[in-house]
Design an enzyme around this catalytic site. Structure first.
Site, PDB file in Angstrom:
ATOM      1  N   TYR A   1      41.841  -5.557 -35.072  1.00  0.00           N
ATOM      2  CA  TYR A   1      40.828  -5.922 -34.072  1.00  0.00           C
ATOM      3  C   TYR A   1      41.494  -6.485 -32.825  1.00  0.00           C
ATOM      4  O   TYR A   1      41.178  -6.087 -31.691  1.00  0.00           O
ATOM      5  CB  TYR A   1      39.875  -6.951 -34.687  1.00  0.00           C
ATOM      6  CG  TYR A   1      38.735  -7.372 -33.797  1.00  0.00           C
ATOM      7  CD1 TYR A   1      37.530  -6.682 -33.807  1.00  0.00           C
ATOM      8  CD2 TYR A   1      38.855  -8.482 -32.950  1.00  0.00           C
ATOM      9  CE1 TYR A   1      36.469  -7.083 -32.995  1.00  0.00           C
ATOM     10  CE2 TYR A   1      37.809  -8.889 -32.136  1.00  0.00           C
ATOM     11  CZ  TYR A   1      36.623  -8.183 -32.162  1.00  0.00           C
ATOM     12  OH  TYR A   1      35.580  -8.581 -31.357  1.00  0.00           O
TER      13      TYR A   1
ATOM     14  N   LYS B   1      41.404  -4.905 -29.017  1.00  0.00           N
ATOM     15  CA  LYS B   1      40.816  -5.642 -27.897  1.00  0.00           C
ATOM     16  C   LYS B   1      41.863  -5.958 -26.831  1.00  0.00           C
ATOM     17  O   LYS B   1      41.551  -5.987 -25.628  1.00  0.00           O
ATOM     18  CB  LYS B   1      40.150  -6.916 -28.403  1.00  0.00           C
ATOM     19  CG  LYS B   1      38.948  -6.675 -29.315  1.00  0.00           C
ATOM     20  CD  LYS B   1      37.832  -5.913 -28.604  1.00  0.00           C
ATOM     21  CE  LYS B   1      36.559  -5.836 -29.451  1.00  0.00           C
ATOM     22  NZ  LYS B   1      35.446  -5.149 -28.772  1.00  0.00           N
TER      23      LYS B   1
ATOM     24  N   SER C   1      37.530  -9.278 -26.202  1.00  0.00           N
ATOM     25  CA  SER C   1      37.392 -10.420 -27.108  1.00  0.00           C
ATOM     26  C   SER C   1      38.497 -11.422 -26.811  1.00  0.00           C
ATOM     27  O   SER C   1      39.608 -11.036 -26.408  1.00  0.00           O
ATOM     28  CB  SER C   1      37.504  -9.963 -28.561  1.00  0.00           C
ATOM     29  OG  SER C   1      37.623 -11.070 -29.433  1.00  0.00           O
TER      30      SER C   1
END
Length: 204
Positions: A169, A173, A156
């Site tokens: 998150y 990532k 991401s």
């Protein structure tokens, strides 16, 4: 003209919907048979519903409409033993494994000060550890093929830039970039390339 992956077999996690379904359908349209894995359950601490068995079946129907074979399994990517069993079963049935699209992932917002331990553990467990477990389950079969292959990790832009209220998150990532580089060094001599794609917002 034959498709670019004609006669190959691709493993896709998070295959019931979204990017995972799109990957499975495109790979099938280019000639690959598919191993499709998805949890098909809601996940604690994640603020939206998980994929469903019906959605995974819709992915399977789309692959079969391309004239390709598909084996589906409902497995949480945090379950290494389940992944190993599912991948072995599918490879036994389809004959080989050439491509791994480790795509399964979850997201949710929480400020670092307010984030719970469960929120952190769930997101990192699926988005980073689950990718490592996917690769670990798949690698023996890629190596056994002896003809190289490809591993694609779904990262991401958040793993490069970082975003407020997204620490679990973004950290997961970002970790995928380190995992990708390590796997590329380890697997390059076996003609297995490893890449990480960095999408941003997409249409579900």
């Amino acid at each position: 003209m034959a498709g670019r992956v004609e006669g190959k077999v691709a493993l896709v996690t998070g295959a019931a919907r979204g990017q995972g379904r799109a990957h499975a359908l495109r790979l099938a349209s280019e000639g690959a048979d598919i191993i499709a894995i998805d949890n098909c359950k809601d996940v604690d601490t994640i603020p939206y519903g998980g994929a469903t068995s019906d959605e995974l079946n819709e992915t399977a129907a789309g692959v079969e409409a391309s004239g390709r074979r598909i084996v589906t399994h409902e497995i949480d990517v945090r379950d290494l033993a389940g992944l190993e069993s599912a991948v072995k079963d599918a490879v036994d049935r389809l004959g080989r494994l050439d491509i791994v699209a480790a795509n399964a992932g979850v997201s949710g917002f929480a400020a670092t000060l307010e984030m719970t331990e469960d929120q952190w553990d769930t997101t990192v467990g699926i988005n980073l550890t689950g990718v490592w477990k996917t690769c670990k389950a798949a690698l023996p079969h890629l190596l056994d093929g002896g003809v190289g292959g490809s591993i694609i990790l779904t990262g991401s832009g958040a793993g490069v830039k970082g975003f407020a209220n997204f620490g679990h998150y973004a950290a997961a990532k970002s970790g995928l970039l380190g995992l990708m580089r390590t796997l590329a060094n380890e697997l390059g001599p076996h003609m297995i390339r490893v890449n990480c794609i960095l999408p941003t917002r997409i249409s579900a």
